[in-house]
Design a protein around this motif. Structure first.
Motif, mmCIF file in Angstrom:
data_model
loop_
_atom_site.group_PDB
_atom_site.id
_atom_site.type_symbol
_atom_site.label_atom_id
_atom_site.label_comp_id
_atom_site.label_asym_id
_atom_site.label_seq_id
_atom_site.Cartn_x
_atom_site.Cartn_y
_atom_site.Cartn_z
ATOM 1 N N HIS A 85 32.666 45.896 41.579
ATOM 2 C CA HIS A 85 34.113 46.025 41.680
ATOM 3 C C HIS A 85 34.569 47.468 41.810
ATOM 4 O O HIS A 85 35.617 47.736 42.370
ATOM 5 N N ARG A 86 33.826 48.377 41.228
ATOM 6 C CA ARG A 86 34.305 49.754 41.176
ATOM 7 C C ARG A 86 33.506 50.641 42.104
ATOM 8 O O ARG A 86 32.290 50.708 42.026
ATOM 9 N N TRP A 107 34.051 45.960 48.212
ATOM 10 C CA TRP A 107 34.303 45.788 46.770
ATOM 11 C C TRP A 107 35.460 44.806 46.624
ATOM 12 O O TRP A 107 36.597 45.200 46.886
ATOM 13 N N ASN A 154 32.755 40.316 49.173
ATOM 14 C CA ASN A 154 33.437 39.086 49.549
ATOM 15 C C ASN A 154 32.639 38.243 50.545
ATOM 16 O O ASN A 154 32.701 37.008 50.539
ATOM 17 N N MET A 211 36.495 38.580 32.330
ATOM 18 C CA MET A 211 37.639 38.374 31.447
ATOM 19 C C MET A 211 37.281 37.638 30.152
ATOM 20 O O MET A 211 38.168 37.247 29.405
ATOM 21 N N PHE A 257 38.363 38.357 53.328
ATOM 22 C CA PHE A 257 39.744 38.527 52.890
ATOM 23 C C PHE A 257 40.168 40.013 52.885
ATOM 24 O O PHE A 257 39.333 40.903 52.944
ATOM 25 N N TRP A 309 41.681 43.399 51.196
ATOM 26 C CA TRP A 309 41.590 44.034 49.888
ATOM 27 C C TRP A 309 42.379 45.333 49.897
ATOM 28 O O TRP A 309 42.753 45.845 50.952
ATOM 29 N N ASN A 351 44.112 47.030 40.976
ATOM 30 C CA ASN A 351 42.689 46.757 40.834
ATOM 31 C C ASN A 351 42.113 46.827 42.253
ATOM 32 O O ASN A 351 42.771 47.318 43.157
ATOM 33 N N TYR A 352 40.906 46.320 42.495
ATOM 34 C CA TYR A 352 40.385 46.361 43.867
ATOM 35 C C TYR A 352 41.093 45.378 44.772
ATOM 36 O O TYR A 352 41.061 45.514 45.989
ATOM 37 N N LEU A 410 44.374 37.235 37.037
ATOM 38 C CA LEU A 410 43.561 36.024 37.170
ATOM 39 C C LEU A 410 43.830 35.171 35.936
ATOM 40 O O LEU A 410 43.735 35.656 34.799
ATOM 41 N N TYR A 411 44.150 33.909 36.176
ATOM 42 C CA TYR A 411 44.442 33.008 35.050
ATOM 43 C C TYR A 411 45.430 33.636 34.065
ATOM 44 O O TYR A 411 45.203 33.669 32.861
ATOM 45 N N LYS A 428 45.963 36.506 33.204
ATOM 46 C CA LYS A 428 45.584 37.778 32.574
ATOM 47 C C LYS A 428 45.603 38.862 33.643
ATOM 48 O O LYS A 428 44.963 38.724 34.690
ATOM 49 N N GLU A 429 46.313 39.942 33.339
ATOM 50 C CA GLU A 429 46.329 41.063 34.281
ATOM 51 C C GLU A 429 44.949 41.704 34.358
ATOM 52 O O GLU A 429 44.262 41.844 33.344
ATOM 53 N N LEU A 430 44.559 42.101 35.570
ATOM 54 C CA LEU A 430 43.318 42.858 35.709
ATOM 55 C C LEU A 430 43.593 44.332 35.413
ATOM 56 O O LEU A 430 44.744 44.769 35.398
ATOM 57 N N LEU A 431 42.519 45.063 35.192
ATOM 58 C CA LEU A 431 42.663 46.488 34.872
ATOM 59 C C LEU A 431 43.011 47.293 36.119
ATOM 60 O O LEU A 431 42.454 47.048 37.189
ATOM 61 N N PRO A 432 43.907 48.267 35.994
ATOM 62 C CA PRO A 432 44.142 49.161 37.132
ATOM 63 C C PRO A 432 42.988 50.156 37.280
ATOM 64 O O PRO A 432 42.400 50.575 36.293
ATOM 65 N N PHE A 433 42.660 50.472 38.516
ATOM 66 C CA PHE A 433 41.660 51.499 38.802
ATOM 67 C C PHE A 433 42.409 52.746 39.282
ATOM 68 O O PHE A 433 43.336 52.653 40.062
ATOM 69 N N TRP A 434 41.930 53.893 38.878
ATOM 70 C CA TRP A 434 42.637 55.131 39.245
ATOM 71 C C TRP A 434 42.559 55.390 40.742
ATOM 72 O O TRP A 434 43.514 55.857 41.369
ATOM 73 N N ASP A 435 41.373 55.102 41.331
ATOM 74 C CA ASP A 435 41.222 55.431 42.751
ATOM 75 C C ASP A 435 42.048 54.505 43.642
ATOM 76 O O ASP A 435 42.782 54.976 44.513
#
Lengths: 321, 304
Positions: A110-111, A200, A203, A241, B155, B157, B197-198, B203-204, B206-213
């Motif tokens: 992911h990162r 990332w 997919n 999660m 998809f 992104w 996020n990416y 999801l469900y 719950k917020e996903l974590l933000p990424f700095w980049d």
């Protein structure tokens, strides 16, 4: 040639190779799986890990070893990734066994930022200076023929350090997975594929079928040893999660499917009901309990039942031990 | 040999002190020490030349005002990676891989005046569409929006969509329907409490974590939406998180994202410079190092 020499050194792995080659009634090898108790991450188990690897016939002297942990995302409160203490323990065990080179490599799913993966200062700080950490997302890749063809992909672009390693050790986290049921050492192979080719997240592998992709990779990129970090696993809505699930064990085997099947049973999953594990059992040894020789700690000590999304509850069963 | 024409080098905020020229020179020399005989740069030393580090290095040289001749070898390598359909590939040995690189390459072509390469790249970008899908109640996002994928047939992104929006905007196609839809997708994928996020915001439930980049990159791509209340949440998040950002990549994108919306980046830039100066050589990813140079330069490389 190096791969062949490695297999020659490891009689157990030779049996596995034979298993896949014989048409008709393949011999079913006995797959050793060892459970090591590791109640918390404050222990240094490198000596014990080295002893188990030796007992399993893993010869590392003079070899280039690549450790492939699982780093997906970094969250302060969730055990998403293989713990760095486990990575260090295995890396130092490999050095003890005379490995010429030990590399920790990952193409985080992911990162893009390797600071959140194998280039994090916390990992480097506890590793012997002889151990190198390599960001597999950004670098050379080798086109490896897809031997499975379930995905329809003719090739996989595999990070060069993975291809050039003599020995690949998969170090996954013991986790539930909201699409597959469980994620262990075979699913961990997604991280051998650089993000610059697959993105990332990766997919393309999802759209080709995660199970198909796992199986094609398993048939194309040999895992020579698997060590599942089950010290603290993840249950519930894994692999990102979910919540922490302490199990207190490492699961070690020269047979990736045997390690995964055993880990799944410890989690309360019947591996024969987990689609991709069951399908892997058609061409890899180690799915059935009858193929596995358990060593080390009594599995009853660790066996539990991971919470999981409702759709996967039918995969659970037991008791398995 | 002179540098790039001053008219090309627009600065965000001249009140922000730039690192001394000597420090830029040291960092630029360090970057150029990764150059390979084919003119390209690898991500990490010991690897082959690759498109992304090469194009970002060319942009970094442009940003720091390096002699124009210094960017010729990387540009020549980059042009060699352009396929007949305008797409850019990861490297010459894998010509069908890495279509997402076409957008950042188009930015390099634009900044460095390669009009034919730019046109071909923009045409290709417009020909690529991400998959769409029916909306899924588990994902609080609009799956019917079209953006850009990493890989054809997949998809859309945040990162490839943001790069494409930036490239099209710089190429004079900022009001094209695809660019507008790309911006809409980015806004849709913003995490409700701020950042990106990416790809998915939650999801469900719950917020996903933000990424700095990805947050910094999306903010650059949404520069024309500056002032929108929802963007303020992401800008505030980056502002408030400054002390938590430690990596070269995170710091570079945080500076780039904040400065293009007029936020103060003085502290971040100091830390970015420190990180770049102290980074052990085996860990230098030249793509991120170039982003760092671009961020430190204060030049409008990714924004009009």
């Amino acid at each position: 040639m190096k791969r062949r020499e490695f297999f020659k050194d490891a009689s157990l792995l030779a049996a596995a190779a034979a298993y896949g080659d014989v048409v008709g009634k393949p011999p079913v090898p006995s797959c050793p799986v060892t459970l090591l108790a590791m109640p918390d991450y404050g222990r240094d188990l490198s000596r014990e890990i080295a002893a188990v690897m030796t007992a399993d016939g893993l010869v590392l002297k003079g070899k280039k070893v690549l450790l492939k942990p699982n780093f997906v995302e970094a969250h302060p409160a969730r055990p998403i990734n293989t713990n760095i203490a486990v990575i260090a323990g295995v890396a130092h065990a490999c050095l003890r066994l005379g490995a010429a080179e030990v590399v920790v490599g990952e193409a985080s799913g992911h990162r893009r930022d390797p600071w959140f993966s194998v280039l994090n200062p916390s990992l480097r700080a506890i590793l012997d200076k002889k151990v190198r950490c390599v960001d597999l997302n950004h670098g050379d890749a080798v086109a490896v023929a897809n031997r499975g063809r379930r995905t329809g992909l003719p090739t996989f672009y595999v990070a060069r350090p993975v291809v050039e390693a003599d020995v690949l050790i998969s170090l996954p986290k013991m986790k539930t997975h909201h699409w597959m049921g469980v994620t262990l050492s075979l699913k961990n192979l997604f991280g051998a594929l650089p993000g610059i080719y697959y993105g990332w997240p990766k997919n393309l592998l999802h759209l080709k079928g995660i199970d198909n992709s796992i199986l094609d990779l398993a048939g194309s990129v040999p895992v020579h040893y698997a060590i599942v970090d089950g010290v603290v696993g993840m249950e519930g809505d894994g692999p990102i999660m979910g919540t922490a699930k302490p199990v207190g064990a490492l699961v070690l085997s020269p047979f990736a499917l045997a390690a995964d099947a055993t880990a799944a049973r410890l989690m309360g999953f019947d591996p024969g009901m987990v689609s991709y594990l069951a399908r892997a059992g058609r061409f890899m040894p180690g799915l059935g309990a009858g193929q596995i020789v358990l060593r080390g700690e009594n599995p009853k000590r660790f066996a539990t039942r991971f919470a999981c999304p409702n759709i996967f509850k039918a995969m659970q069963g037991g008791p398995f031990f | 040999m002179g540098g790039f024409p001053d008219s090309l080098l627009q600065v965000y905020n001249t009140l922000v002190p730039q690192p001394p020229a000597s420090e830029f020179a040291v960092l630029t020399d360090k970057l150029l020490s990764f150059s390979r005989p084919d003119g390209g740069l690898p991500y990490y030393r010991g690897n082959s030349s690759s498109a992304e580090p090469t194009l970002l290095a060319a942009l970094a040289l442009f940003a720091v005002g390096a002699p124009e001749a210094s960017s010729k070898p990387p540009l020549s390598f980059l042009r060699s990676l352009q396929n007949l359909d305008g797409s850019i590939c990861v490297d010459a040995g894998k010509r069908d891989q890495g279509l997402w690189l076409t957008a950042p390459a188009a930015i390099a072509f634009h900044r460095l005046g390669l009009k034919d390469n730019l046109k071909n790249a923009l045409d290709f970008i417009l020909s690529v569409r991400s998959l769409t899908a029916l909306n899924d109640p588990r994902l609080k996002q609009d799956n019917t929006l079209t953006g850009w994928p990493w890989v054809r047939g997949t998809f859309g992104w945040v990162e490839p969509t943001a790069w494409s929006v930036i490239a099209l905007s710089l190429g004079g196609l900022g009001e094209h329907a695809r660019t507008l839809e790309g911006r809409k997708l980015l806004l849709d994928r913003q995490i409700p409490s701020g950042g990106w996020n990416y790809g998915n915001p939650s999801l469900y439930d719950k917020e996903l974590l933000p990424f700095w980049d990805t947050t910094g990159l999306a903010l650059v791509a949404l520069k024309d939406n500056s002032g929108a209340a929802s963007l303020d949440r992401s800008l505030d998040l980056l502002d408030e998180s400054q002390d938590k950002i430690e990596s070269l990549r995170g710091l570079a994108w945080a500076v780039l994202g904040l400065q293009c919306h007029g936020r103060d980046t003085t502290k971040l830039r100091k830390r970015l410079l420190t990180v770049m100066k102290s980074m052990p050589e085996p860990e230098i990813d030249t793509a991120n190092f170039s982003l760092g140079l671009i961020a430190l330069s204060g030049k409008k490389v990714f924004a009009a």
